[in-house]
Design a protein around this motif. Structure first.
Motif, PDB file in Angstrom:
ATOM      1  N   THR A   4       0.558  -0.941  -0.055  1.00 38.30           N
ATOM      2  CA  THR A   4       0.026   0.238  -0.690  1.00 38.30           C
ATOM      3  C   THR A   4       0.671   1.154  -0.392  1.00 38.30           C
ATOM      4  OG1 THR A   4      -1.466  -1.432   0.856  1.00 38.30           O
ATOM      5  CG2 THR A   4      -1.831   1.070   1.651  1.00 38.30           C
ATOM      6  N   ASP A  25     -12.681  -3.244   3.816  1.00 38.93           N
ATOM      7  CA  ASP A  25     -11.697  -2.997   2.555  1.00 38.93           C
ATOM      8  C   ASP A  25     -10.914  -1.471   3.264  1.00 38.93           C
ATOM      9  OD1 ASP A  25     -11.655  -4.446   0.622  1.00 38.93           O
ATOM     10  OD2 ASP A  25     -13.575  -4.107   0.485  1.00 38.93           O
ATOM     11  N   HIS A  54     -11.409   0.843  -1.964  1.00 42.88           N
ATOM     12  CA  HIS A  54     -11.829   0.838  -3.343  1.00 42.88           C
ATOM     13  C   HIS A  54     -10.840  -0.109  -3.237  1.00 42.88           C
ATOM     14  CE1 HIS A  54     -14.508   3.913  -3.770  1.00 42.88           C
ATOM     15  NE2 HIS A  54     -15.626   2.667  -4.406  1.00 42.88           N
ATOM     16  N   ASN A  55     -11.073  -1.465  -3.218  1.00 43.16           N
ATOM     17  CA  ASN A  55      -9.982  -2.622  -3.955  1.00 43.16           C
ATOM     18  C   ASN A  55      -9.621  -2.592  -4.968  1.00 43.16           C
ATOM     19  OD1 ASN A  55     -11.724  -4.400  -4.826  1.00 43.16           O
ATOM     20  ND2 ASN A  55     -11.841  -4.705  -2.421  1.00 43.16           N
ATOM     21  N   LYS A 101      -7.394   6.351  -4.021  1.00 44.27           N
ATOM     22  CA  LYS A 101      -7.815   5.007  -3.298  1.00 44.27           C
ATOM     23  C   LYS A 101      -6.892   4.067  -3.322  1.00 44.27           C
ATOM     24  CE  LYS A 101     -12.233   5.395  -6.459  1.00 44.27           C
ATOM     25  NZ  LYS A 101     -12.427   5.123  -8.471  1.00 44.27           N
ATOM     26  N   LEU A 157      -5.824   1.285  -1.885  1.00 43.34           N
ATOM     27  CA  LEU A 157      -5.777  -0.383  -2.556  1.00 43.34           C
ATOM     28  C   LEU A 157      -6.340  -0.757  -3.842  1.00 43.34           C
ATOM     29  CD1 LEU A 157      -7.666  -1.210   1.202  1.00 43.34           C
ATOM     30  CD2 LEU A 157      -5.428  -0.570   0.661  1.00 43.34           C
ATOM     31  N   CYS A 158      -5.807   0.304  -4.588  1.00 47.05           N
ATOM     32  CA  CYS A 158      -7.087  -0.218  -5.941  1.00 47.05           C
ATOM     33  C   CYS A 158      -5.855  -0.979  -6.301  1.00 47.05           C
ATOM     34  CB  CYS A 158      -6.720   1.145  -6.795  1.00 47.05           C
ATOM     35  SG  CYS A 158      -5.045   1.992  -7.097  1.00 47.05           S
ATOM     36  N   ILE A 165      -4.083  -4.107  -4.923  1.00 45.76           N
ATOM     37  CA  ILE A 165      -4.223  -4.877  -4.440  1.00 45.76           C
ATOM     38  C   ILE A 165      -6.199  -6.073  -4.135  1.00 45.76           C
ATOM     39  CG2 ILE A 165      -5.007  -6.086  -1.898  1.00 45.76           C
ATOM     40  CD1 ILE A 165      -2.879  -3.176  -1.188  1.00 45.76           C
ATOM     41  N   TYR A 166      -5.670  -7.155  -4.165  1.00 44.53           N
ATOM     42  CA  TYR A 166      -6.560  -8.608  -4.403  1.00 44.53           C
ATOM     43  C   TYR A 166      -8.026  -7.941  -3.893  1.00 44.53           C
ATOM     44  CZ  TYR A 166      -5.845  -9.982  -8.486  1.00 44.53           C
ATOM     45  OH  TYR A 166      -5.156 -10.636 -10.259  1.00 44.53           O
ATOM     46  N   GLU A 167      -9.366  -8.153  -3.777  1.00 42.25           N
ATOM     47  CA  GLU A 167     -10.228  -8.640  -3.328  1.00 42.25           C
ATOM     48  C   GLU A 167      -9.464  -9.360  -2.432  1.00 42.25           C
ATOM     49  OE1 GLU A 167     -13.971  -8.111  -4.049  1.00 42.25           O
ATOM     50  OE2 GLU A 167     -14.881  -8.265  -2.207  1.00 42.25           O
ATOM     51  N   MET A 187      -7.631  -8.630   0.737  1.00 48.70           N
ATOM     52  CA  MET A 187      -7.958  -7.645   1.620  1.00 48.70           C
ATOM     53  C   MET A 187      -8.505  -8.306   2.642  1.00 48.70           C
ATOM     54  SD  MET A 187      -6.816  -5.240   1.349  1.00 48.70           S
ATOM     55  CE  MET A 187      -6.724  -4.590   2.789  1.00 48.70           C
TER      56      MET A 187
END
Ligand code: SF4
Ligand code: ZN
Ligand code: ZN
Length: 305
Positions: free
Chosen positions: A34, A59, A163-164, A202, A204-205, A207-209, A212
């Motif tokens: 991040t 998230d 938002h991821n 964003k 975490l944009c 980083i996959y769901e 997270m």
């Protein structure tokens, strides 16, 4: 499977990155990643004031956790939408958010939409032409207005949302299917500040769901694990399912879809941004920038109540 860093038994295996890590190193890896993206996209610095929009979900709570760990000045904003039919979605997510903030001694702003604007989101949706029984459009409008207002009134430099990658890839997929130029222009890790509007970021944009999810579970962060009841059957969930199918056949496909888009943007494929910005003017009622003639969409909706 062994941890790439220490050689102990790995707990999380990420085929998309060809990387497996143990619990300890995974919990370091997510904040490190991040941080890399915050720097890469020049999102904010440690001297800037950040407002994190927190919903009580995995998230946004993780994002707040990470920013705090990394030494950023990040306060939270929880917007109570009044969506309580069935599983008490709003009350429960507010309870978890307050608990999270209290335990860590973090500053949390709470805006109760019903108390401040006279109706809950489902009530607004019923009354407004915009809602037509599906409250998401009204909800998005209200949330945007409140986030912008709190950021402006309290002097935050940046507004951060959780938002991821899965969220971003689904939004991008939807916008691409209809070649929604204006939305494509505005999608990205950073939306620069404009007069009257804080910068939006964003972190975490990329980083996959599921990354997270592993992060909150391994940390034991309590979050609201069910979705808002109105999200059922939404197109964004459908797009996420399609992209998950693609991802399971081709690990990394989601990330490369999103990153290739960012590259295309950088190379000037969507270069008319300036013109769009120039069309904004302040709403005569609330002062927030709008492209609508006269009142902004939020104030127009309020005046129809
Ligand atoms: Fe709002 Fe729709 Fe999200 Fe529920 S699913 S929180 S109504 S935008
Ligand atoms: Zn390890
Ligand atoms: Zn307005």
């Amino acid at each position: 499977m062994k941890c790439r860093t220490c050689g102990q038994k790995a707990l999380v295996n990420m085929r998309q990155h060809k990387l497996a890590l143990c619990k300890e190193h995974y919990l370091e890896w997510i904040p490190d990643q991040t941080e890399r993206f915050i720097e890469k996209y020049k999102m904010f610095t440690r001297t800037e004031k950040i407002l994190v929009a927190v919903s009580g979900g995995k998230d946004s709570l993780s994002l707040w956790d990470i920013l705090q760990r990394q030494g950023y000045q990040a306060d939270g904003l929880y917007i109570c939408l009044g969506i309580d039919a069935g599983l008490n979605y709003s009350s429960e997510s507010q309870r978890l958010t307050e608990k999270f903030a209290a335990r860590r001694n973090l500053k949390l702003h709470i805006v109760d939409v019903q108390k401040e604007y006279g109706a809950t989101i489902p009530q607004f949706a019923q009354k407004s032409r915009r809602g037509r029984g599906k409250p998401c459009s009204v909800c998005g409008l209200v949330k945007r207005h409140v986030m912008n207002r709190i950021a402006r009134d309290f002097g935050y430099d940046v507004l951060a949302t959780g938002h991821n990658l899965d969220d971003e890839a689904a939004i991008l997929f939807g916008n691409t299917l209809s070649w929604a130029g204006e939305y494509l222009l505005r999608q990205g890790p950073v939306l620069p500040e404009t007069p009257g509007l804080a910068r939006k970021v964003k972190p975490l944009c990329r980083i996959y769901e599921r990354e997270m999810l592993a992060y909150v579970l391994l940390h034991g962060i309590e979050y609201i694990y069910y979705e808002c009841p109105f999200s059922a059957g939404s197109t964004s969930i459908y797009y996420k399912q399609l992209l998950n199918k693609l991802e399971s056949d081709r690990p990394g496909a989601k990330l490369s879809f999103y990153l290739s888009f960012l590259e295309a943007r950088k190379s000037g494929l969507f270069a008319e941004r300036q013109e769009i910005q120039a069309e904004l003017h302040p709403c005569p009622n609330c002062g927030q920038p709008t492209s609508a003639p006269g009142l902004c969409s939020f104030c127009r909706m309020m005046s129809q109540q």
